[in-house]
Design an enzyme around this catalytic site. Structure first.
Site, PDB file in Angstrom:
ATOM      1  CE1 TYR A  99      75.328  35.862  29.439  1.00  0.00           C
ATOM      2  CE2 TYR A  99      77.084  35.701  28.292  1.00  0.00           C
ATOM      3  CZ  TYR A  99      76.299  34.946  29.257  1.00  0.00           C
ATOM      4  OH  TYR A  99      76.011  33.893  29.765  1.00  0.00           O
ATOM      5  CB  CYS A 134      78.077  29.695  33.946  1.00  0.00           C
ATOM      6  SG  CYS A 134      79.141  30.974  34.008  1.00  0.00           S
TER       7      CYS A 134
END
Length: 324
Positions: free
Chosen positions: A195, A63
């Site tokens: 994203y 992440c």
């Protein structure tokens, strides 16, 4: 991905249909601050004083948001003072898990939990929302301090200076306004922009994300031709926040998220700047490309339903960066 609803876990991907195919990031729920004396920070409540060994950081090596906190933990000499638990890179029907059958995973070092959601439920048995990393846990009060990476790194930047003696400041007051402006532009168009492009489920949503992304990368390339770092000749928070996205760009975002107008390696200044930060003392050890590549390609079945892990290009992150 999944989420909690009134304490019950539901395996549910992001709802893009209601937003015209657009990905919308959820708001983090825990916004307390560690301070040197435990006084309240800019948000949340007080009572979280900086103490060695008191706090535990839950992270994923994959992440980019959690990666920020690992970098600051290394840069600010916090490794002996803030321990970590590393989740498995596969985020499937149970969300983040503490399975320890992948190199670098640790299991839950505090409670022996199976799933990260169980940590959220320890704080609130009726919790609702996404279960995300990083999570900064207070072992004294048995609760979550924060799950907002942007605020955790600001805590790490100064709160423990009296304990570590490390007074390196990546958010100096004289550059704060410039740092905040840079962060705002880069977050929307680059950090979150990849994203928004990758998770888009309509052509219009993809187009409105991917073009600003590359416009901003072009701007950054020109900016770094004139500046050693994003805010001049000193490395700052703005650099580290952008770095975690750039480290993932060629291995993941270019192909997996369809951000493929150009490779990072085709931007001479931006690529050199990224390597310079990678080669900064202590930073390379926080970068785990095996977790990064595995997580994105294996976890996102809506994007890669066959879950085939690509071999990826061979990239030399240690070649001279030429940035002085």
């Amino acid at each position: 991905m999944g989420q909690l609803v009134d304490g019950v876990w539901y395996d549910a991907w992001y709802d893009t249909a209601s937003a015209g195919g657009r990905f919308q990031r959820s708001v983090t729920a825990y916004r307390n601050w560690i301070t040197p004396d435990g006084s309240p920070g800019p948000s949340g409540e007080g009572g979280f004083a900086a103490e060695s060994g008191r706090y535990h950081l839950y992270v994923s090596y994959a992440c980019p948001w959690a990666h920020r906190t690992l970098i600051y933990r290394a840069l600010k000499g916090l490794v002996p003072h803030v321990d970590i638990s590393v989740v498995h890179p596969d985020m499937l029907s149970d969300g983040w898990t503490f399975a320890a059958d992948f190199p670098g995973t640790t299991g839950d070092r505090l409670f022996g939990l199976r799933f990260l959601r169980e940590l959220y439920l320890k704080v609130d048995p009726s919790a609702s929302g996404r279960v995300t990393v990083p999570v900064l846990w207070d072992t004294a009060r048995d609760t979550i301090v924060s799950n907002e990476s942007a605020e955790i790194i600001r805590m790490f930047n100064t709160a423990f200076d009296g304990i570590t003696g490390n007074r390196d400041d990546y958010c100096p007051p004289d550059l704060l306004e410039q740092i905040d402006a840079m962060n705002e532009r880069i977050y929307d168009r680059v950090n979150n922009g990849v994203y928004k492009a990758g998770f888009a489920t309509s052509q219009a949503a993809y187009d409105e994300a991917v073009h600003p992304l590359f416009e901003t990368l072009d701007w950054l390339e020109a900016h770094l031709a004139r500046n050693r770092y994003l805010c001049g000749d000193r490395v700052t928070e703005a650099d580290w926040r952008l770095f975690t996205t750039m480290a993932r760009f060629d291995p993941v975002y270019h192909t997996h998220f369809k951000c493929n107008r150009a490779w990072l390696r085709e931007y001479p200044n931006l690529w050199g700047w990224t390597r310079a930060l990678y080669q900064w003392p202590g930073v390379a050890a926080t970068v785990h490309f095996d977790h990064i590549v595995r997580h994105y390609h294996y976890s996102h079945a809506t994007i890669n339903p066959s879950r085939i892990i690509p071999i990826n290009p061979l990239i030399d992150w240690t070649e001279p960066h030429g940035r002085g």
